[in-house]
Design an enzyme around this catalytic site. Structure first.
Site, short mmCIF file in Angstrom:
data_model
loop_
_atom_site.label_atom_id
_atom_site.label_comp_id
_atom_site.label_asym_id
_atom_site.label_seq_id
_atom_site.Cartn_x
_atom_site.Cartn_y
_atom_site.Cartn_z
N CYS A 1 29.27 42.53 42.41
CA CYS A 1 29.74 43.50 41.43
C CYS A 1 30.19 44.76 42.15
CB CYS A 1 28.62 43.82 40.47
SG CYS A 1 27.91 42.35 39.74
N GLU B 1 42.69 28.15 44.46
CA GLU B 1 42.04 29.34 43.90
C GLU B 1 42.96 30.21 43.07
OE1 GLU B 1 41.80 31.96 48.07
OE2 GLU B 1 40.21 32.18 46.62
N ARG C 1 35.94 43.10 43.03
CA ARG C 1 34.59 42.59 43.31
C ARG C 1 34.02 41.80 42.15
NH1 ARG C 1 31.93 45.30 47.75
NH2 ARG C 1 30.01 44.41 46.97
N LYS D 1 43.98 27.99 49.16
CA LYS D 1 44.82 29.04 48.56
C LYS D 1 45.42 28.54 47.26
CE LYS D 1 43.94 31.86 50.09
NZ LYS D 1 43.07 32.15 51.19
N HIS E 1 41.70 5.41 54.18
CA HIS E 1 40.32 4.91 54.09
C HIS E 1 39.73 5.16 52.71
CE1 HIS E 1 40.28 3.79 58.27
NE2 HIS E 1 40.83 4.95 58.56
N ASN F 1 23.79 45.51 41.70
CA ASN F 1 24.53 44.45 42.34
C ASN F 1 23.52 43.61 43.11
OD1 ASN F 1 26.39 42.86 43.68
ND2 ASN F 1 26.87 44.41 45.23
N GLY F 2 23.55 42.30 42.94
CA GLY F 2 22.59 41.44 43.63
C GLY F 2 21.88 40.54 42.64
N LYS G 1 35.90 39.00 45.14
CA LYS G 1 36.30 39.16 46.53
C LYS G 1 35.11 39.11 47.49
CE LYS G 1 39.33 40.27 49.73
NZ LYS G 1 40.24 39.19 50.11
N TRP H 1 30.49 40.74 38.00
CA TRP H 1 30.72 39.31 38.20
C TRP H 1 29.41 38.65 37.76
CZ3 TRP H 1 28.68 35.16 40.97
CH2 TRP H 1 29.51 34.03 41.09
N GLU I 1 43.09 25.39 54.64
CA GLU I 1 43.24 26.74 54.11
C GLU I 1 44.37 26.81 53.07
OE1 GLU I 1 41.71 29.30 53.85
OE2 GLU I 1 43.15 30.86 53.42
C1 AGP Z 1 39.50 33.23 50.29
O1 AGP Z 1 40.73 33.26 49.72
C2 AGP Z 1 38.35 33.38 49.47
N1 AGP Z 1 38.50 34.23 48.41
C3 AGP Z 1 36.97 33.13 50.06
O2 AGP Z 1 36.96 31.81 50.48
C4 AGP Z 1 36.47 34.03 51.21
O3 AGP Z 1 37.21 33.79 52.36
C5 AGP Z 1 34.98 33.77 51.43
O4 AGP Z 1 34.28 34.11 50.27
C6 AGP Z 1 34.41 34.49 52.61
O5 AGP Z 1 34.50 35.88 52.46
P1 AGP Z 1 34.31 36.85 53.70
O6 AGP Z 1 35.40 36.59 54.65
O7 AGP Z 1 34.37 38.24 53.11
O8 AGP Z 1 32.96 36.53 54.29
#
Ligand code: AGP
Length: 606
Positions: free
Chosen positions: A2, A485, A27, A482, A501, A99-100, A601, A75, A478
């Site tokens: 958060c 998400e 966040r 992308k 396989h 937060n937590g 994020k 969040w 990767e």
């Molecule tokens: C990437 O697009 C993501 N949103 C996510 O996978 C991110 O890379 C992951 O949560 C790790 O975050 P960090 O690099 O801040 O540790």
């Protein structure tokens, strides 16, 4: 995960907090709220499910005048998305944002007989209730007693009703940063927002209490002794945190890559050779380890996979890449001779942080590759190399990923040199190719409309498969993340040889396939594998190194020629192309590219 903000000073708290919450929305963005101590010393709360713009509307209709307040963007963890579960939470004389995760909240509810008295389903309100239970006029004592009862992670900002104009903050693991700004004192969950207001800040140490007043900030340890904050300087250009004329941060951040890669690489090439002495990395650290283990999550973990391919082929050292979230529970072998590399944009991902602590306990040396200066992962590690990506706001990571790759190239180059796999000339040639990355990547970005056109062909797909071998597979993992998400299209990246396989059973004329071919040594095998999916009706979008050329009789749905570099560096232009592909699919679907559903994020829960 958060976002937290707090302000006390001479200006209106509501406006400052609403502006800050808009920046902090990345966040978490399922609900938002503020509490302001009014001129009559009463604390009033405005909060709602939805975005900060909804909260702003609420405040426009029914605002709160006052110069001290705390705010939050959520969040959801405990309790669904609702007005009642939005922060701040008030219990008795205490108002908090949190937060937590308070892991023992159920025990606390029983112990303090709170069942009938709570207004929400959150663990955060329980923390407020415990604070209120212990509060009898001495805030520091109440905070001290409360944190001894809480299990889990927390960053709490707290207002007591009978102490107007003052904010208290305490934390365990989840971050809080504090600055003098806007004619008063401010706190926030991260420096991205405080950097707008101040050049200097400090990270609240764990289990210390900060007391913010209009006139300044005091810091106390748990024994009630005063302590001196360790001030840090904001290390990035605040101008970079706007959208810069682009519709979304993600596009802006993709476009910034040549510049930030240059800024990450150039200061670390000395005498033509990769050199990490400016970061305080001794050559002995790289020369003496017998194996490397990367711990990271998501995109950062994918950067680790590229690093592994490079290190193993150029340095010939054993390297593993572990999901940080699994690291502690899978009996991974690390010892005094292992170099553990933690990769994290935010430096606050709790799984990565815990993995670093676990590795250190087992005697490993730890090196962090982090973007945010002073972040927890950086502070917990023995050594740190900062990526110079500047603030990354879009939830989908782009420039943080490619600057992480840039650092991994630098590490590989230096390691190969100090361990004798590279002679001086080879190290210089490697550095020269690395320095070409920005200009080559720029060529891809300049042709982004071609990728926009290609993206239209997968707009309505339910599933998209991606295939490649070796480094191409690492890049596609990767690329597939992308796409998933931000476009919500199901996608999987497969090592081309593995499809047959089992997974090839899913390939039909309705499953477009994205193939990346940039590695000469596996090129012909990749073409054979591509033919296998084409024979099952799949249309193939091909990203290929331009110097490879195309077979005359082959049929492609689309082809994008990637500007050429040495094979080991093709990761960079190919990554930019795949980022753009995902971006344009999301954009053309009309989605909120920067704030995809269910995500945040910074992931500070395990
Ligand atoms: C990437 O697009 C993501 N949103 C996510 O996978 C991110 O890379 C992951 O949560 C790790 O975050 P960090 O690099 O801040 O540790």
């Amino acid at each position: 995960m958060c976002g937290i903000i707090g302000y006390t000073g001479v200006k209106g708290a509501q406006e400052i907090m609403l502006d800050a919450l808009e920046i902090l929305e990345y966040r978490g963005y399922d609900s938002a709220g503020i509490a302001v101590c009014g001129e009559d010393s009463c604390v009033r709360i405005r909060k709602c499910a939805g975005r900060v713009k909804d909260l702003r509307l609420l405040c426009e209709k029914d605002g709160i005048l006052g110069t001290c307040g705390i705010g939050h963007t959520r969040w959801a963890t405990h309790g669904g998305v609702s007005d009642a579960n939005a922060h701040p939470h008030r219990f008795g004389k205490v108002t908090v944002t949190h937060n937590g995760i308070v892991e023992n909240y159920r025990d606390l509810v029983q112990r303090y007989r709170l069942e009938e008295r709570l207004q929400s389903q959150t663990d955060s309100e329980v923390a407020a209730a415990v604070l209120d239970h212990f509060y009898s006029g001495d805030p520091l004592a109440a905070i001290r007693k409360t944190v001894l009862k809480l299990k889990g992670t927390f960053a709490l900002s707290i207002m007591f009703e009978d102490i107007p104009g003052t904010i208290f903050a305490v934390r365990n693991v989840s971050p809080i940063v504090i600055a003098r700004a806007q004619g008063g004192s401010m706190l926030a969950s991260d420096v991205t927002v405080l950097g707008q207001y101040s050049k200097e800040y400090f990270v609240l140490p764990e289990f210390y209490v900060a007391v913010l007043k209009a006139g300044g900030v005091e810091l106390y340890d748990m024994a009630g002794e005063t302590a001196e904050p360790e001030w840090l300087t904001v290390n990035w250009d605040v101008d970079r945190s706007g959208k810069g004329g682009y519709p979304f941060y993600m596009e802006k951040e993709i476009m910034e890559q040549p510049q930030v890669i240059r800024e990450t690489v150039l200061p670390r090439i000395q005498g033509g050779i990769p050199d990490l002495s400016g970061d305080g990395i001794p050559d002995s650290l790289l020369a003496d380890c017998t194996r490397i283990c990367v711990v990271a999550c998501g995109t950062a973990m994918h950067a680790g996979l590229v690093g592994k391919a490079l290190m193993q082929s150029l340095v010939r050292i054993h390297m593993d890449v572990e999901l940080a979230s699994e690291f502690m529970y899978t009996d991974v072998i690390v010892d005094e001779e292992t170099l553990v590399i933690a990769i994290s944009q935010s430096g606050e991902t709790i799984d990565t942080l815990e993995a670093v602590k676990h590795a250190k306990k087992n005697g490993a040396k730890t090196l962090a590759i982090v973007n945010v200066r002073g972040a927890s992962v950086a502070r917990a590690s023995d050594y740190v190399i900062y990526t110079n990506a500047g603030p990354e706001i879009a939830v989908a990571s782009t420039k943080a990923y490619t600057t992480q790759l840039a650092v991994l190239y630098l590490l590989t180059g230096r390691m190969a040199y100090v361990r004798g796999s590279f002679g001086e000339e080879e190290a210089k040639a490697f550095a020269r190719e690395l320095m070409r990355v920005p200009e080559v990547m720029q060529k891809v970005l300049d042709r982004r409309e071609e990728i926009h056109y290609i993206a239209r062909s997968i707009l309505n797909a339910q599933d998209v498969f991606m295939m490649g071998r070796g480094l191409d597979h690492a890049i596609l993992l990767e690329g597939s993340l992308k796409l998933k998400e931000i476009s919500y299209i199901h996608s999987e990246a497969y090592a081309s040889g593995e499809l047959k396989h089992g997974t090839i059973a899913l390939i039909t004329e309705d499953t477009p396939v994205v193939a990346v071919v940039t590695q000469d040594k596996v090129k012909s095998k990749e073409f054979s594998n591509i033919k296998e999916v084409q024979s099952r009706g799949a249309g193939v979008i091909l990203f290929i190194k331009e110097t490879f050329g195309l077979e005359k009789d082959a049929v492609w749905d689309s082809v994008f020629m990637l500007p050429a570099m040495e094979d080991g560096f093709m990761v960079m232009p190919a990554s930019a192309a795949l980022q753009l592909l995902a971006y344009y699919v999301s954009l053309d679907k009309g989605l909120d590219v920067d704030k995809p559903r269910n995500l945040a994020k910074v992931v500070t829960v395990e």
